[in-house]
Design an enzyme around this catalytic site. Structure first.
Site, PDB file in Angstrom:
ATOM      1  N   ASN A  95       0.795  -1.223   0.000  1.00 42.24           N
ATOM      2  CA  ASN A  95       0.000   0.000   0.000  1.00 42.24           C
ATOM      3  C   ASN A  95       0.831   1.279   0.000  1.00 42.24           C
ATOM      4  O   ASN A  95       0.322   2.345  -0.341  1.00 42.24           O
ATOM      5  CB  ASN A  95      -0.896  -0.061   1.256  1.00 42.24           C
ATOM      6  N   TYR A 160       1.800   9.661 -11.713  1.00 40.56           N
ATOM      7  CA  TYR A 160       1.019   8.918 -10.704  1.00 40.56           C
ATOM      8  C   TYR A 160       0.010   8.004 -11.401  1.00 40.56           C
ATOM      9  O   TYR A 160      -0.139   6.833 -11.055  1.00 40.56           O
ATOM     10  CB  TYR A 160       0.308   9.924  -9.792  1.00 40.56           C
ATOM     11  N   LYS A 164      -0.203   3.958 -11.302  1.00 41.47           N
ATOM     12  CA  LYS A 164      -1.375   3.277 -10.728  1.00 41.47           C
ATOM     13  C   LYS A 164      -2.097   2.424 -11.778  1.00 41.47           C
ATOM     14  O   LYS A 164      -2.677   1.390 -11.436  1.00 41.47           O
ATOM     15  CB  LYS A 164      -2.322   4.306 -10.090  1.00 41.47           C
ATOM     16  N   ILE A 193      -9.702   9.820  -0.221  1.00 43.91           N
ATOM     17  CA  ILE A 193      -9.783   9.298   1.145  1.00 43.91           C
ATOM     18  C   ILE A 193      -9.092  10.281   2.085  1.00 43.91           C
ATOM     19  O   ILE A 193      -8.002  10.789   1.772  1.00 43.91           O
ATOM     20  CB  ILE A 193      -9.107   7.897   1.251  1.00 43.91           C
TER      21      ILE A 193
END
Ligand code: NAP
Length: 256
Positions: A95, A160, A164, A193
């Site tokens: 993670n 990014y 991903k 989040i």
């Protein structure tokens, strides 16, 4: 292998990277609440120790290891410590990740591209490379953290987004490699989040937060615990037929 059909992970061992903060910390705590022994691994020693203390406060068994996921020697040492302490590895949550400095593609510095891909993609490959031989001993599950940026493009975030997206390809291919050997490999794709990373992204201001929340059909940011719940489920026998899946958990952001 003891059953975990009811989400009881007593006797199981979970390895969590990026565990010093946010989604990783919430997931480490969620595994501990289910009875698993937990190895918290992070580059940030202080936050990692805090997560370990939080698990101890819950009555759980935990070790904290400093681990930079871009360094194979750190990853190998953290996993050796896992086996030395708990004797096995059942679940890995890869993670650890970092956000990119906002820039249009041609403005991204080469060093920034390398930093993002190194941590967010190569770091997960390195973790899987050394986790899989341990998981092969009795079977288990891996969950990798991708992102909403793993399934859509993000303006100003090409490095990014590429990392991903790549992570989903890595997850799917690795899942095929080991599906017949009792290792299930999946990914989660969180939306916005509320974590320290999101605090940096929004600048921590009401205005910055409101801008992000406006993109969420559900009208709020997600909570780290809402990702943790999905990770714990993906590792359980309730998800025994879930292989190579990239689970989007984003309040509807990417279905618009
Ligand atoms: P966070 O709050 O910044 O926590 C990430 C943790 O990973 C931090 O403790 C960080 O340490 C650590 N880390 C950074 N580089 C590392 C390395 N090389 N080796 C080991 N640990 C390292 O982030 P988060 O929001 O919980 O994000 C966790 C994951 O979810 C990331 O992969 C992120 O890309 C992904 N994600 C987050 C969101 C979101 O909205 N928050 C959305 C989609 C996907 P330092 O603080 O010292 O850097």
């Amino acid at each position: 292998m003891t059953t975990n059909e009811n989400g009881n992970y007593t006797g199981k061992v979970a390895f969590v990277t990026g565990a010093a903060n946010g989604i990783g910390r919430a997931t480490a705590l969620a595994f501990a609440r289910k009875g698993a022994h937990v190895v918290v691994a992070d580059i940030s020693e202080q936050g990692n120790q805090e997560t370990a203390r939080m698990i101890e406060d819950l009555g759980g068994r935990v070790i904290a290891v400093k681990c930079d996921v871009t360094r194979a020697s750190d990853v190998k040492a953290a996993l050796s410590k896992t086996i030395e302490t708990f004797g096995r590895l059942d679940f890995a949550f890869n993670n650890a990740g970092v956000e990119q400095k906002n820039a249009a593609t041609a403005e991204i510095e080469e060093e920034e591209w390398d930093r993002i891909v190194n941590i967010n993609l190569r770091g997960v490959f390195l973790c899987m490379k050394y986790e899989i031989p341990l998981l092969l001993k009795q079977g288990g599950a891996i969950v990798n953290t991708s992102s909403g940026a793993g399934v859509i493009g993000i303006k100003g975030g090409a490095a990014y987004t590429a990392a991903k997206h790549g992570l989903i390809g890595l997850t799917k291919s690795a899942a095929l490699d080991y599906a017949s050997q009792n290792i299930r490999i999946n990914a989660v794709c969180p939306g916005y989040i509320d974590t320290p990373m999101m605090g940096r992204f929004t600048g921590g201001t009401d205005e910055g937060r409101a801008k992000v929340i406006a993109e969420e059909p559900i009208g709020r940011m997600g909570k780290p615990e809402e990702i943790a719940a999905a990770v714990v489920w993906l590792c359980s026998d309730a998800a025994a037929f879930v292989v190579g899946h990239a689970m989007v958990i984003d309040g509807g952001q990417t279905v618009q």
